[in-house]
Design an enzyme around this catalytic site. Structure first.
Site, PDB file in Angstrom:
ATOM      1  N   LYS A   1       0.853  -1.182   0.000  1.00  0.00           N
ATOM      2  CA  LYS A   1       0.000   0.000   0.000  1.00  0.00           C
ATOM      3  C   LYS A   1       0.888   1.231   0.000  1.00  0.00           C
ATOM      4  O   LYS A   1       1.765   1.369   0.843  1.00  0.00           O
ATOM      5  CB  LYS A   1      -0.915   0.001   1.225  1.00  0.00           C
ATOM      6  CG  LYS A   1      -1.832   1.200   1.275  1.00  0.00           C
ATOM      7  CD  LYS A   1      -2.913   1.087   2.334  1.00  0.00           C
ATOM      8  CE  LYS A   1      -2.362   1.179   3.725  1.00  0.00           C
ATOM      9  NZ  LYS A   1      -3.409   1.251   4.755  1.00  0.00           N
TER      10      LYS A   1
ATOM     11  N   HIS B   1      -0.236  15.713 -14.853  1.00  0.00           N
ATOM     12  CA  HIS B   1      -1.660  15.450 -15.071  1.00  0.00           C
ATOM     13  C   HIS B   1      -2.163  16.080 -16.372  1.00  0.00           C
ATOM     14  O   HIS B   1      -3.096  15.572 -16.985  1.00  0.00           O
ATOM     15  CB  HIS B   1      -2.496  15.954 -13.882  1.00  0.00           C
ATOM     16  CG  HIS B   1      -2.343  17.410 -13.617  1.00  0.00           C
ATOM     17  ND1 HIS B   1      -1.348  17.901 -12.799  1.00  0.00           N
ATOM     18  CD2 HIS B   1      -3.030  18.481 -14.080  1.00  0.00           C
ATOM     19  CE1 HIS B   1      -1.444  19.215 -12.755  1.00  0.00           C
ATOM     20  NE2 HIS B   1      -2.452  19.597 -13.531  1.00  0.00           N
TER      21      HIS B   1
END
Length: 123
Positions: free
Chosen positions: A65, A103
């Site tokens: 994680k 992005h």
């Protein structure tokens, strides 16, 4: 008038039935057969290229994680004249956890609308 021929291959018969290419007389419409085979090829290709559903393309892939912790000095950025901390939310930044604008390329390529998390100092 459609070009047709008689084919005895079981695979061709199965594909022609799927494509609705076989007439009542047992002849195969090659246009319909070609369309059916092409359609099956496109479907197979799309399934092969389909994303595995992962958002993170390569950041900290060696751990179960991905967790990012910010230290107090990172928050000192809020004291600067522009008073903001810009953090990545697209998982494509080369300066992760900080945004480097990656992005924009991702959004242009995918039609997505992801942007950074911006934390601003209160005035």
């Amino acid at each position: 008038q459609a070009f047709s021929c008689v084919v005895d291959f079981p695979v061709a018969r199965a594909l022609s039935l799927l494509a609705g290419a076989m007439g009542a007389d047992g002849k195969i419409d090659l246009k319909a057969l070609t369309f059916g085979v092409g359609l099956l090829g496109v479907i197979t290709l799309l399934k092969f290229l389909k994303s595995k559903g992962q958002i993170n393309p390569g950041i900290q892939k060696d751990c179960d994680k991905c967790v990012t912790m910010l230290a107090i000095p990172d928050l000192e950025e809020l004291k600067k004249p522009d008073g903001k901390l810009v953090l990545c939310r697209c998982w494509r930044s080369s300066k992760y956890p900080y945004c480097d604008g990656a992005h924009a390329k991702h959004n242009a390529a995918t039609g997505d609308n992801v942007g950074p998390l911006i934390i601003k100092a209160s005035k």
